[in-house]
Each structure stands twice: as C-alpha cells, then as structure tokens.
Design an enzyme around this catalytic site. Structure first.
Site, mmCIF file in Angstrom:
data_model
loop_
_atom_site.group_PDB
_atom_site.id
_atom_site.type_symbol
_atom_site.label_atom_id
_atom_site.label_comp_id
_atom_site.label_asym_id
_atom_site.label_seq_id
_atom_site.Cartn_x
_atom_site.Cartn_y
_atom_site.Cartn_z
ATOM 1 N N LYS A 40 4.402 8.293 4.621
ATOM 2 C CA LYS A 40 4.547 7.994 5.907
ATOM 3 C C LYS A 40 5.018 6.356 5.647
ATOM 4 C CE LYS A 40 0.200 7.073 4.863
ATOM 5 N NZ LYS A 40 -1.632 8.239 4.933
ATOM 6 N N TYR A 263 1.058 -26.778 8.995
ATOM 7 C CA TYR A 263 -0.006 -26.995 10.083
ATOM 8 C C TYR A 263 -1.179 -26.666 10.238
ATOM 9 C CZ TYR A 263 4.926 -24.142 12.416
ATOM 10 O OH TYR A 263 5.567 -24.388 12.994
HETATM 11 C C1 LIG Z 1 -1.786 8.869 3.156
HETATM 12 C C2 LIG Z 1 -2.337 9.727 2.787
HETATM 13 C C3 LIG Z 1 -2.617 10.123 1.709
HETATM 14 C C4 LIG Z 1 -1.879 9.045 0.248
HETATM 15 O O1 LIG Z 1 -3.163 8.201 -0.282
HETATM 16 P P1 LIG Z 1 -2.956 7.222 -1.288
HETATM 17 O O2 LIG Z 1 -4.252 6.452 -0.672
HETATM 18 O O3 LIG Z 1 -1.740 5.789 -0.607
HETATM 19 O O4 LIG Z 1 -2.692 8.015 -2.156
HETATM 20 C C5 LIG Z 1 -3.466 11.513 1.654
HETATM 21 N N1 LIG Z 1 -3.607 12.062 2.460
HETATM 22 C C6 LIG Z 1 -3.174 11.685 3.555
HETATM 23 C C7 LIG Z 1 -3.990 12.622 4.242
HETATM 24 C C8 LIG Z 1 -2.673 10.850 3.628
HETATM 25 O O5 LIG Z 1 -2.943 10.084 5.000
#
Ligand SMILES: *Cc1c(COP(=O)(O)O)cnc(C)c1O
Length: 367
Positions: A40, A263
């Site tokens: 994702k 800044y």
């Molecule tokens: C994002 C996500 C993961 C992966 O999590 P990590 O901590 O990055 O390993 C696994 N399961 C679900 C449902 C997620 O939304």
C-alpha cells in the site's frame, strides 16, 4: 538535432532490490508462512510497480493494497499475483472489485450482501476473506457478530469464503494485549472450524511475525520489514536497508560568528562556521520537524549536524574542518543514518517518513 543535456537528479532515493529479496526471505523464515506482501501507499514510498514486480517474481500468495486505485495500477503493470484489499470497501468500489476478481475482506453483513448481489449480477463466484476485529477497532466483524451472521454469510451462493484475517494494533508495544488477541483469533477459528473451510488464516504484521506465533495462521502480512526497517531493535541487524535518501552539496561558504542560519534564525553561529547547503527539504519529504532536534546527515564518511530549520528545498549542515566540495553526495537516511533515528528525532514513525517521500524524488533501482 542534438538532444538537450539532462542533469543528474538533485535528490534521489536509491532502492536496493536485492535487499527487498533478502527481507522477503527473512519474513518467510521468521513467520514460517506464505506471504501477503503489503505494498500500500506506493510500496511505502518505494514505488508500487517496481516493488510489486520483484515481490511477484519472488512468489507471494498476495499483494496487499489499501484501495482499488492501487490494485488497478498493479494489474496495469501486468502483475498477476492475487490482490487483497486490506480494509473495508465502500459501495462505489465494489463493482470494479467484482469485475476484476480482487479479493476483499468483508467487515459486515451489509458489505457481504452487496458483494453477493453484485457477484450474482455479474454471474461470477467472488473469493472473499472474513475480517475479524480482535482489538484494532478499524474494521471487521466483532467476534460475537461473526457468530450471529455466520450461517447467513456461508449461505451466500456467489461468495467463496476462502480466508479470515485480523490485525494487531500494538504488537510492538503491548505483549499482554497482543497475546490476548492471538488467543481470541485462535478461539474464533476453532469455534467455527475455520481451518477446515478457510484456506488462509492471517494475523501477523511485521512486528507480529517477529515476536509471536499464532498456531493456525498460514499467511503473514509484512509491510515495514520488507522495506528493511524493524520496530524490534534486535531484529534490525538481520534486515537489509532498501532505501537510501540522497542529495548533493550545492554550495559551501564560511559564515562569520553571529550569523543566522535558515528561517526564523533559530540557529546563530557562535564562531566562524563552514556551512554546506544541500538540495533536499520538506518538499522532498525530509521531515521539517527535524529542525532543532539534533538531526545529522552522512557526508564524506562522517556525520554532520543539521543547522537551523529544514526549508522546502534546501538544508544547511556544519562542515567545519571537513574535506568536502560542492557536488559531494550526502545521505539523509540509509545505511549510515538509520531511518528509525530520523523518524524518532522528527517525532514520528518510520512508516510516515517512507510514505512522505514525495514524487519529486527520483527513485533509482538497483538489483
Ligand atoms: C499496513 C498493514 C499491514 C503491514 O503492517 P507493517 O507494520 O508495516 O508490517 C498488515 N496488515 C494490515 C491490515 C495493514 O493495514
């Protein structure tokens, strides 16, 4: 006609595909499960298509995405690994999901009924997983809700229930709670005889698979660890760094004592100071919240302190007494400056720093 010259990128992210392969193997080894590789948010900022292609070659059971836009991009890249949508869907996405055969996890009877209706209308059998809420509070049936609706769900003739999943909110923070979730997950699977009719049982994210076992699980869902970062410091050394964020020195000058830098003039030189300007800023995703937090960059074999605030496109660092020149490479994070250190100093988490690296940063892949 001669082609006009094109400069090298100002700021870039080097992405090591062999390191990704190494981390995939570690996830398999540690979990003892097949993998749903979580890609994702553009594979956590690493670039969705190139990372998904490598993961597909290495053989994952699923690619896990947040929504249909990401699923579509994977398909358009001709990657054929099954795609799983990690959260609840809303009505406007479901027709496409049914038409494409993407695998949704279902959180409610309403969602199931809508998929059943759309699958019937399309004349297809749709594979779906049950989402179970064992404590995350973001999606899924609560355990007693699942019991109440189970017969109705199983009676839906166009849905194939092929899996069940749940999610851990604090696998890296709360051992007692996480163990109670695992117990709950196992208890539900047991009481519905899930191992018999649900091919996939999955609960563990990166922190989960590094620290826990859930006996009936045969699929793990790692994200962060695939990209080389462990929330468990003991496992960090066994993972390979995938992304290094780099830029170059664009200017070096010596400022007199009493001169402000950046800044707000939060930083004032206390002596004559050699200052290098570097072509990276929060417009690239280098966190502005690092300002004044003791952050360092890696340059010419050593760490040098960030001076003053991070600006949109440039930062300044102290290079007094160092042998450096304009054009030299600088590492913002990577093999020498761990991403976790940057995230901590910026008051955030590794996930957010990765996904905050903006499209302006050229991704350079090496295998
Ligand atoms: C994002 C996500 C993961 C992966 O999590 P990590 O901590 O990055 O390993 C696994 N399961 C679900 C449902 C997620 O939304």
């Amino acid at each position: 006609m001669s082609t006009p010259p094109v400069s090298k990128p100002r700021c870039w992210a080097e992405i090591d595909l062999d390191a990704l392969r190494h981390n995939l193997a570690k996830a398999r080894e540690w979990s003892g499960c097949e993998l749903m590789a979580v890609v994702k948010a553009g594979a956590y900022g690493h670039g969705l298509e190139p990372m998904a292609a490598v993961i597909a070659q290495e053989g994952a059971a699923y690619l896990g995405v947040a929504h249909v836009g990401e699923a579509r991009r994977i398909r358009e890249a001709a990657i054929t690994t099954p795609i799983y949508l990690l959260g609840p869907t809303w009505a406007g996405e479901r027709e496409e999901i049914v038409a494409q055969g993407w695998v949704a996890c279902v959180s409610s009877l309403d969602e199931a009924e809508d998929f059943e209706r759309l699958a019937a209308a399309a004349g297809v059998q749709l594979s779906v997983h049950i989402a179970l809420d064992t404590g995350m509070g973001r999606g899924g049936f609560l355990p007693d809700e699942l019991m109440k609706h189970l017969e109705a769900l199983k009676a839906m003739t166009h849905l194939n229930w092929i899996g069940i999943g749940s999610h851990l909110p604090s696998a890296d923070e709360d051992r007692v709670f996480t163990e109670s979730q695992i117990e709950c997950f196992e208890r539900v699977i047991d009481s519905i005889d899930g191992v018999k009719w649900l091919s996939w049982r999955h609960l563990l994210n990166s922190a989960g698979l590094m620290g826990y076992k859930s006996p009936s699980c045969n699929l793990a869902r790692p994200g962060l660890m695939l990209y080389g970062v462990s929330s468990n410091p003991q496992c960090q050394a066994e993972l390979a760094t995938v992304m290094s964020l780099k830029s170059r020195i664009t200017l070096i000058r010596t400022l007199p004592a009493g001169h402000g830098v950046s800044y707000g003039r939060d930083y004032i030189t206390d002596k004559p100071t050699r200052v290098a300007t570097i072509g990276v800023g929060y417009g690239d995703g280098y966190p502005r919240h690092l300002s004044g937090k003791g952050a360092e960059v890696f340059l010419a074999g050593q760490r040098c302190p960030l001076l003053g605030r991070v600006t949109m496109d440039q930062i300044m660092v102290d290079v007094t007494d160092m042998d450096v020149k304009v054009g030299d490479e600088v590492e913002l994070f990577g093999a020498h400056i761990p991403l976790v250190e940057v995230a901590q100093k910026a008051g955030t988490i590794a996930w957010e720093v990765f996904t905050g690296i903006t499209p302006r940063v050229t991704r350079i892949y090496k295998s």
